[in-house]
Design a protein around this motif. Sequence first.
Motif, PDB file in Angstrom:
ATOM      1  N   ARG A  17     -45.493   1.717  60.517  1.00 56.88           N
ATOM      2  CA  ARG A  17     -45.422   3.010  59.822  1.00 56.88           C
ATOM      3  C   ARG A  17     -46.555   3.938  60.247  1.00 56.88           C
ATOM      4  O   ARG A  17     -46.453   5.158  60.072  1.00 56.88           O
ATOM      5  CB  ARG A  17     -45.456   2.808  58.304  1.00 56.88           C
ATOM      6  CG  ARG A  17     -44.248   2.094  57.711  1.00 56.88           C
ATOM      7  CD  ARG A  17     -43.002   2.963  57.737  1.00 56.88           C
ATOM      8  NE  ARG A  17     -43.161   4.222  57.058  1.00 56.88           N
ATOM      9  CZ  ARG A  17     -42.795   4.459  55.792  1.00 56.88           C
ATOM     10  NH1 ARG A  17     -42.248   3.494  55.072  1.00 56.88           N
ATOM     11  NH2 ARG A  17     -42.948   5.656  55.247  1.00 56.88           N
ATOM     12  N   ALA A  18     -47.630   3.385  60.790  1.00 58.52           N
ATOM     13  CA  ALA A  18     -48.763   4.204  61.234  1.00 58.52           C
ATOM     14  C   ALA A  18     -48.581   4.706  62.659  1.00 58.52           C
ATOM     15  O   ALA A  18     -49.381   5.521  63.136  1.00 58.52           O
ATOM     16  CB  ALA A  18     -50.055   3.402  61.132  1.00 58.52           C
ATOM     17  N   GLN A  22     -43.155   5.836  66.942  1.00 59.10           N
ATOM     18  CA  GLN A  22     -42.073   5.021  66.406  1.00 59.10           C
ATOM     19  C   GLN A  22     -41.403   5.695  65.213  1.00 59.10           C
ATOM     20  O   GLN A  22     -40.167   5.748  65.111  1.00 59.10           O
ATOM     21  CB  GLN A  22     -42.600   3.639  65.992  1.00 59.10           C
ATOM     22  CG  GLN A  22     -42.982   2.748  67.157  1.00 59.10           C
ATOM     23  CD  GLN A  22     -43.345   1.346  66.702  1.00 59.10           C
ATOM     24  OE1 GLN A  22     -43.346   1.031  65.503  1.00 59.10           O
ATOM     25  NE2 GLN A  22     -43.671   0.484  67.652  1.00 59.10           N
ATOM     26  N   MET A  23     -42.194   6.235  64.311  1.00 55.59           N
ATOM     27  CA  MET A  23     -41.633   6.851  63.109  1.00 55.59           C
ATOM     28  C   MET A  23     -40.943   8.175  63.419  1.00 55.59           C
ATOM     29  O   MET A  23     -39.989   8.563  62.744  1.00 55.59           O
ATOM     30  CB  MET A  23     -42.718   7.044  62.053  1.00 55.59           C
ATOM     31  CG  MET A  23     -43.212   5.730  61.450  1.00 55.59           C
ATOM     32  SD  MET A  23     -41.856   4.653  60.876  1.00 55.59           S
ATOM     33  CE  MET A  23     -41.098   5.709  59.636  1.00 55.59           C
ATOM     34  N   SER A  24     -41.411   8.860  64.467  1.00 54.92           N
ATOM     35  CA  SER A  24     -40.735  10.084  64.882  1.00 54.92           C
ATOM     36  C   SER A  24     -39.326   9.773  65.365  1.00 54.92           C
ATOM     37  O   SER A  24     -38.368  10.512  65.069  1.00 54.92           O
ATOM     38  CB  SER A  24     -41.534  10.771  65.988  1.00 54.92           C
ATOM     39  OG  SER A  24     -40.832  11.901  66.481  1.00 54.92           O
ATOM     40  N   SER A  48     -42.838   5.141  50.418  1.00 59.11           N
ATOM     41  CA  SER A  48     -44.109   4.589  50.890  1.00 59.11           C
ATOM     42  C   SER A  48     -44.065   3.066  51.004  1.00 59.11           C
ATOM     43  O   SER A  48     -44.806   2.478  51.794  1.00 59.11           O
ATOM     44  CB  SER A  48     -45.237   4.998  49.941  1.00 59.11           C
ATOM     45  OG  SER A  48     -44.975   4.535  48.617  1.00 59.11           O
ATOM     46  N   ALA A  49     -43.170   2.415  50.230  1.00 59.79           N
ATOM     47  CA  ALA A  49     -43.077   0.959  50.266  1.00 59.79           C
ATOM     48  C   ALA A  49     -41.930   0.467  51.154  1.00 59.79           C
ATOM     49  O   ALA A  49     -41.700  -0.742  51.241  1.00 59.79           O
ATOM     50  CB  ALA A  49     -42.892   0.415  48.853  1.00 59.79           C
ATOM     51  N   ARG A  51     -40.014  -0.763  54.285  1.00 59.28           N
ATOM     52  CA  ARG A  51     -40.250  -1.359  55.607  1.00 59.28           C
ATOM     53  C   ARG A  51     -39.177  -0.802  56.546  1.00 59.28           C
ATOM     54  O   ARG A  51     -37.981  -0.853  56.254  1.00 59.28           O
ATOM     55  CB  ARG A  51     -40.138  -2.873  55.530  1.00 59.28           C
ATOM     56  CG  ARG A  51     -41.181  -3.520  54.639  1.00 59.28           C
ATOM     57  CD  ARG A  51     -40.883  -4.998  54.454  1.00 59.28           C
ATOM     58  NE  ARG A  51     -40.909  -5.717  55.733  1.00 59.28           N
ATOM     59  CZ  ARG A  51     -40.394  -6.937  55.896  1.00 59.28           C
ATOM     60  NH1 ARG A  51     -39.775  -7.553  54.912  1.00 59.28           N
ATOM     61  NH2 ARG A  51     -40.459  -7.538  57.074  1.00 59.28           N
ATOM     62  N   CYS A  52     -39.601  -0.255  57.656  1.00 57.52           N
ATOM     63  CA  CYS A  52     -38.689   0.409  58.579  1.00 57.52           C
ATOM     64  C   CYS A  52     -38.470  -0.469  59.819  1.00 57.52           C
ATOM     65  O   CYS A  52     -39.431  -0.990  60.390  1.00 57.52           O
ATOM     66  CB  CYS A  52     -39.246   1.769  58.999  1.00 57.52           C
ATOM     67  SG  CYS A  52     -39.412   2.920  57.624  1.00 57.52           S
ATOM     68  N   PHE A  53     -37.218  -0.588  60.209  1.00 54.93           N
ATOM     69  CA  PHE A  53     -36.855  -1.409  61.357  1.00 54.93           C
ATOM     70  C   PHE A  53     -36.104  -0.563  62.389  1.00 54.93           C
ATOM     71  O   PHE A  53     -35.405   0.392  62.039  1.00 54.93           O
ATOM     72  CB  PHE A  53     -35.956  -2.575  60.926  1.00 54.93           C
ATOM     73  CG  PHE A  53     -36.642  -3.602  60.084  1.00 54.93           C
ATOM     74  CD1 PHE A  53     -37.068  -4.802  60.633  1.00 54.93           C
ATOM     75  CD2 PHE A  53     -36.869  -3.367  58.734  1.00 54.93           C
ATOM     76  CE1 PHE A  53     -37.706  -5.755  59.853  1.00 54.93           C
ATOM     77  CE2 PHE A  53     -37.507  -4.309  57.944  1.00 54.93           C
ATOM     78  CZ  PHE A  53     -37.930  -5.509  58.500  1.00 54.93           C
ATOM     79  N   GLY A  54     -36.263  -0.951  63.636  1.00 55.08           N
ATOM     80  CA  GLY A  54     -35.517  -0.322  64.714  1.00 55.08           C
ATOM     81  C   GLY A  54     -34.553  -1.317  65.328  1.00 55.08           C
ATOM     82  O   GLY A  54     -34.871  -2.508  65.437  1.00 55.08           O
ATOM     83  N   LEU A  55     -33.383  -0.838  65.700  1.00 57.08           N
ATOM     84  CA  LEU A  55     -32.418  -1.652  66.443  1.00 57.08           C
ATOM     85  C   LEU A  55     -32.518  -1.245  67.906  1.00 57.08           C
ATOM     86  O   LEU A  55     -32.365  -0.069  68.239  1.00 57.08           O
ATOM     87  CB  LEU A  55     -31.001  -1.400  65.933  1.00 57.08           C
ATOM     88  CG  LEU A  55     -29.873  -2.076  66.721  1.00 57.08           C
ATOM     89  CD1 LEU A  55     -29.919  -3.591  66.537  1.00 57.08           C
ATOM     90  CD2 LEU A  55     -28.512  -1.524  66.305  1.00 57.08           C
TER      91      LEU A  55
END
Length: 216
Positions: A17-18, A22-24, A48-49, A51-55
């Motif tokens: 997340r930092a 990646q978040m863009s 804020s809590a 969890r973000c994942f990428g495929l």
Amino acid sequence: MNNFFDANFYTTQELDRADAKQMSRYMGILRQSYEALGFFKSSVMPGSATRCFGLYFKENIVGILGLEEAKITELKPYFEYLPNIGRPPKLLEATNVVLIPEFRGGVGIGVLLREAALQAIKGGFDYIVGITRYQTLRYFVEFGLVPVDHPPLHLMEREDVDDWIVYYRTSDESAASYLRERSERYFHQQKTMYAIRERRKRPGGLRKMAAREGAF
């Protein structure tokens, strides 16, 4: 064979997340999908809590997934409609299940849903849950999530958009083994049906194949 239908070419990875880059990319995919539908609102943004994942497909990010615990104090509709297990269930909510347009209709959604369920099992949750529009409900059900028959929800505050709860029980002893078997069956079926469709597109494909195999 189109590799879009081969689960072996996909991987999932939790994003930092930092990491602005990646978040863009995550937010870009979210915006691309939801803005066109008129859904790009604060309510669909990762919290804020979350969890973000990428495929990833061959090292390129082609889809996203958000996971966050749904708490009973947040008045989520899940607690009203899920099967009663004798106590308040511990829920992991899947949000932002999105693929870029070129990868919709393949097995990418199955890879994302498998990751969501595995994370719920690993985290000791009772259910992986989510809410989806009627138009996309069948894709979740085809993979193995259970739909709930309830009055339609209108989370986007639009009467023309109705939403439905789906879930998978992840605290059963057989949850992990069933998920593995279901995933393997789903990926095999999707890959095989794609191959069959491609054969039908070829001029004389069915007759040539049947003659070669002795059907005629």
